[in-house]
Design an enzyme around this catalytic site. Structure first.
Site, PDB file in Angstrom:
ATOM      1  N   LYS A 181       0.857  -1.193   0.000  1.00 34.91           N
ATOM      2  CA  LYS A 181       0.000   0.000   0.000  1.00 34.91           C
ATOM      3  C   LYS A 181       0.889   1.237   0.000  1.00 34.91           C
ATOM      4  O   LYS A 181       1.639   1.478   0.938  1.00 34.91           O
ATOM      5  CB  LYS A 181      -0.910  -0.001   1.232  1.00 34.91           C
ATOM      6  CG  LYS A 181      -1.701   1.278   1.433  1.00 34.91           C
ATOM      7  CD  LYS A 181      -2.418   1.301   2.777  1.00 34.91           C
ATOM      8  CE  LYS A 181      -2.996   2.679   3.087  1.00 34.91           C
ATOM      9  NZ  LYS A 181      -3.607   2.732   4.439  1.00 34.91           N
ATOM     10  N   ASP A 231      -2.397  10.567   3.422  1.00 31.52           N
ATOM     11  CA  ASP A 231      -3.817  10.241   3.554  1.00 31.52           C
ATOM     12  C   ASP A 231      -4.522  11.323   4.363  1.00 31.52           C
ATOM     13  O   ASP A 231      -4.419  11.367   5.587  1.00 31.52           O
ATOM     14  CB  ASP A 231      -3.980   8.875   4.225  1.00 31.52           C
ATOM     15  CG  ASP A 231      -5.440   8.467   4.334  1.00 31.52           C
ATOM     16  OD1 ASP A 231      -6.278   9.065   3.623  1.00 31.52           O
ATOM     17  OD2 ASP A 231      -5.741   7.548   5.105  1.00 31.52           O
ATOM     18  N   LYS A 285      -9.838  13.330   7.911  1.00 26.48           N
ATOM     19  CA  LYS A 285      -9.330  13.014   9.239  1.00 26.48           C
ATOM     20  C   LYS A 285      -9.216  14.296  10.066  1.00 26.48           C
ATOM     21  O   LYS A 285      -9.010  15.379   9.509  1.00 26.48           O
ATOM     22  CB  LYS A 285      -7.919  12.397   9.144  1.00 26.48           C
ATOM     23  CG  LYS A 285      -7.819  11.047   8.492  1.00 26.48           C
ATOM     24  CD  LYS A 285      -6.357  10.620   8.414  1.00 26.48           C
ATOM     25  CE  LYS A 285      -6.174   9.287   7.723  1.00 26.48           C
ATOM     26  NZ  LYS A 285      -6.658   8.155   8.535  1.00 26.48           N
ATOM     27  N   ASP A 334       1.757   6.551   5.585  1.00 26.41           N
ATOM     28  CA  ASP A 334       0.741   5.642   5.063  1.00 26.41           C
ATOM     29  C   ASP A 334       1.214   4.895   3.820  1.00 26.41           C
ATOM     30  O   ASP A 334       0.483   4.060   3.292  1.00 26.41           O
ATOM     31  CB  ASP A 334      -0.557   6.405   4.771  1.00 26.41           C
ATOM     32  CG  ASP A 334      -1.801   5.554   5.009  1.00 26.41           C
ATOM     33  OD1 ASP A 334      -1.700   4.562   5.757  1.00 26.41           O
ATOM     34  OD2 ASP A 334      -2.849   5.867   4.442  1.00 26.41           O
ATOM     35  N   ASP A 372     -11.991   7.249   3.775  1.00 28.67           N
ATOM     36  CA  ASP A 372     -10.771   7.036   4.558  1.00 28.67           C
ATOM     37  C   ASP A 372     -10.399   5.560   4.643  1.00 28.67           C
ATOM     38  O   ASP A 372      -9.404   5.212   5.262  1.00 28.67           O
ATOM     39  CB  ASP A 372     -10.946   7.625   5.962  1.00 28.67           C
ATOM     40  CG  ASP A 372      -9.619   7.813   6.683  1.00 28.67           C
ATOM     41  OD1 ASP A 372      -8.578   7.857   6.008  1.00 28.67           O
ATOM     42  OD2 ASP A 372      -9.634   7.905   7.921  1.00 28.67           O
ATOM     43  N   GLU A 422      -9.322   3.835   2.110  1.00 31.65           N
ATOM     44  CA  GLU A 422      -8.842   3.841   0.727  1.00 31.65           C
ATOM     45  C   GLU A 422      -7.735   2.834   0.462  1.00 31.65           C
ATOM     46  O   GLU A 422      -7.545   2.390  -0.671  1.00 31.65           O
ATOM     47  CB  GLU A 422      -8.359   5.244   0.350  1.00 31.65           C
ATOM     48  CG  GLU A 422      -6.931   5.597   0.746  1.00 31.65           C
ATOM     49  CD  GLU A 422      -6.680   5.567   2.253  1.00 31.65           C
ATOM     50  OE1 GLU A 422      -5.543   5.229   2.656  1.00 31.65           O
ATOM     51  OE2 GLU A 422      -7.603   5.885   3.027  1.00 31.65           O
ATOM     52  N   ARG A 443      -7.398  -0.289   1.228  1.00 25.81           N
ATOM     53  CA  ARG A 443      -7.901  -1.580   0.739  1.00 25.81           C
ATOM     54  C   ARG A 443      -8.357  -1.488  -0.713  1.00 25.81           C
ATOM     55  O   ARG A 443      -8.340  -2.484  -1.436  1.00 25.81           O
ATOM     56  CB  ARG A 443      -9.032  -2.062   1.641  1.00 25.81           C
ATOM     57  CG  ARG A 443     -10.284  -1.214   1.635  1.00 25.81           C
ATOM     58  CD  ARG A 443     -11.163  -1.429   2.835  1.00 25.81           C
ATOM     59  NE  ARG A 443     -10.547  -0.913   4.052  1.00 25.81           N
ATOM     60  CZ  ARG A 443     -11.096  -1.000   5.256  1.00 25.81           C
ATOM     61  NH1 ARG A 443     -12.274  -1.579   5.407  1.00 25.81           N
ATOM     62  NH2 ARG A 443     -10.485  -0.507   6.304  1.00 25.81           N
TER      63      ARG A 443
END
Length: 465
Positions: free
Chosen positions: A230, A235, A242, A253, A312, A314, A316
């Protein structure tokens, strides 16, 4: 950056300070045999024989001094038992009394790690060189240290300097070292072929455009190994934004991508007999007029439709497309790394990557190897009944579970939909960050789970002799 190869060298009887290692069980006997002058030196340095203590013992000449240090177990030298000592000793050359460092050489090396890219006042790192008679272990320890430093560096770099194109350049640099081939999909081809990666990253500035980065290396006749990471370079949470406190560390991230690249480097430097396929889904989850929205329905590369319950969630999404691509090549094994869920951190804290696996025997092996190299993992279940939490009234699946329960498990179950049923798969939900320093492990970006999986791969693919 310090060159690790300067810090671990063969012992050819060159001048060096001797290090005598003790443990709590041997201290009393050793201490009772020492002269009054040595006991005086120990007392002056507040040496009490506790784990982590060390003292310098002076001889007759100016450079005639040695070291005594206490480790947890001098017979079982773990990777971090010399790290505190290596941080504290003066610059110079050292050798252990028995001549062999073993796994402890890793901590010695990584005690010298510094992330100083943005510092003008850094005076460099004093080099403490360790000599060892265990010459065959030098290169493997150097490979581990370099791969770990790579992960740390990539995670520590701020998002402004580690966007998708920078992550691509990092892959290219590693590929050039080993003659690997890199293919990058972006733009219209990404939108058509990897629509979920495109959707997550399309609101970012054009210079940070999303992409899928693929590296191929190795003999095509060898078993195919797929590593996916990933690579969300920052993010914001998207339109489900967030809070500022939750955004502060979101430069990390892309830690899953850093782990996958670090592991790929380990595999290639060790010439493991696999056909390596590295896939990094790189994007910035930004906010803009064209950002994907809660309630949108995306079509994935696999063809499954995904309702967006939360922008949020995202990571996956981008991994779903990457895992689909990995499965198309029918690999022998699929492994992914991701800083996927806060739920995993609530469950097992920052030090333990949550491990999910569709093969019980493989999971047990991964856990055993993690324990053996002091890079622990903790298995959580792929509990299929919780898949109901991802049901959608409009699409094949929702990307975020209802109710907030079992967040790490539902995220893993989402990913499972994109992995072929007949392929062994390991998913590591890792933090990629160390919130408090330990010897050899400074606060900041960290490789958590990488050495455990590399140990597993060595057992699985190294030819039997």
């Amino acid at each position: 950056m310090i060159d690790f190869s300067d810090l671990l060298k063969p012992d050819n009887q060159q001048p060096a300070h001797m290090i005598q290692l003790l443990d709590p069980g041997s201290y009393e006997g050793w201490s009772s045999e020492q002269s009054a002058s040595i006991r005086s030196m120990l007392s002056a340095q507040k040496f009490r024989g506790k784990i982590g203590d060390h003292a310098l013992l002076w001889g007759e000449g100016q450079q005639d001094w040695s070291v005594v240090a206490v480790v947890p177990d001098r017979e079982k030298m773990g990777p971090w038992c010399l790290a505190k000592l290596a941080e504290a000793l003066p610059e110079g050359q050292y050798r252990l009394a028995d001549g062999r460092a073993g796994e402890a050489a890793l901590g010695w090396l990584l005690a010298h790690y510094r992330f100083d890219r943005y510092r003008q006042d850094d005076n460099g790192t004093s080099a403490r060189v360790l000599l060892t008679q265990d010459v065959a272990r030098i290169e493997p320890m150097l490979h581990l240290a370099r791969a770990t430093a790579l992960v740390r560096d990539l995670v520590n770099i701020p998002a402004a300097d580690m966007g998708p194109p920078d992550l691509e350049q990092a892959v290219q640099r590693v590929a050039q070292l080993f003659g690997a081939h890199v293919t990058t999909t972006r733009g219209d081809a990404l939108e058509q072929g990897f629509p979920m990666i495109h959707a997550v990253g399309k609101a970012a500035d054009r210079s940070f455009a999303p992409r899928l980065i693929e590296l191929e290396w190795g003999d095509p006749s060898h078993p195919r190994l797929a590593l996916a990471g990933k690579g969300i370079c920052f993010d914001s949470g998207g339109l489900d934004i967030k809070p500022s406190s939750g955004m502060r560390l979101m430069k990390k991230d892309m830690g899953g991508a850093a782990h996958a690249l670090g592991l790929a480097k380990l595999i290639m430097s060790s010439r493991l007999p696999v056909r390596l396929h590295l896939l990094i889904a790189a994007a910035e989850n930004a906010i803009g007029a064209n950002a994907f929205r809660p309630g949108d329905i995306l079509r994935s590369r696999k063809g499954l439709t995904v309702e967006i319950g939360n922008t949020d969630a995202e990571g996956r999404l981008v991994l779903g497309d990457a895992l689909t691509r990995a499965g198309e090549e029918k690999p022998d094994l699929v492994i992914d790394f991701a800083t996927l869920t806060g739920a995993a951190r609530v469950a097992v804290g920052p030090d333990l990557p949550a491990l999910f696996c569709n093969d019980d025997a493989l999971a047990a092996q991964a856990l055993a190897h993690g324990a053996a190299v002091e890079d622990p993992l903790w298995r959580l279940p792929l509990w299929d009944p919780y898949a109901d939490m991802l049901k959608s009234d409009l699409a094949d699946i929702n990307n975020a579970g209802d109710g907030g329960f079992a967040g790490a498990i539902t995220a893993a179950l989402f990913l499972k939909r994109f992995v072929p049923d007949n392929i062994p798969w390991l998913h590591l939900d890792t933090f990629a960050w160390r919130p408090a320093a330990k010897p050899g492990r400074p606060k900041g970006g960290e490789a958590l789970g990488m050495r455990a999986i590399f140990q597993l791969l060595q057992e699985r693919y190294r030819p039997q002799r």
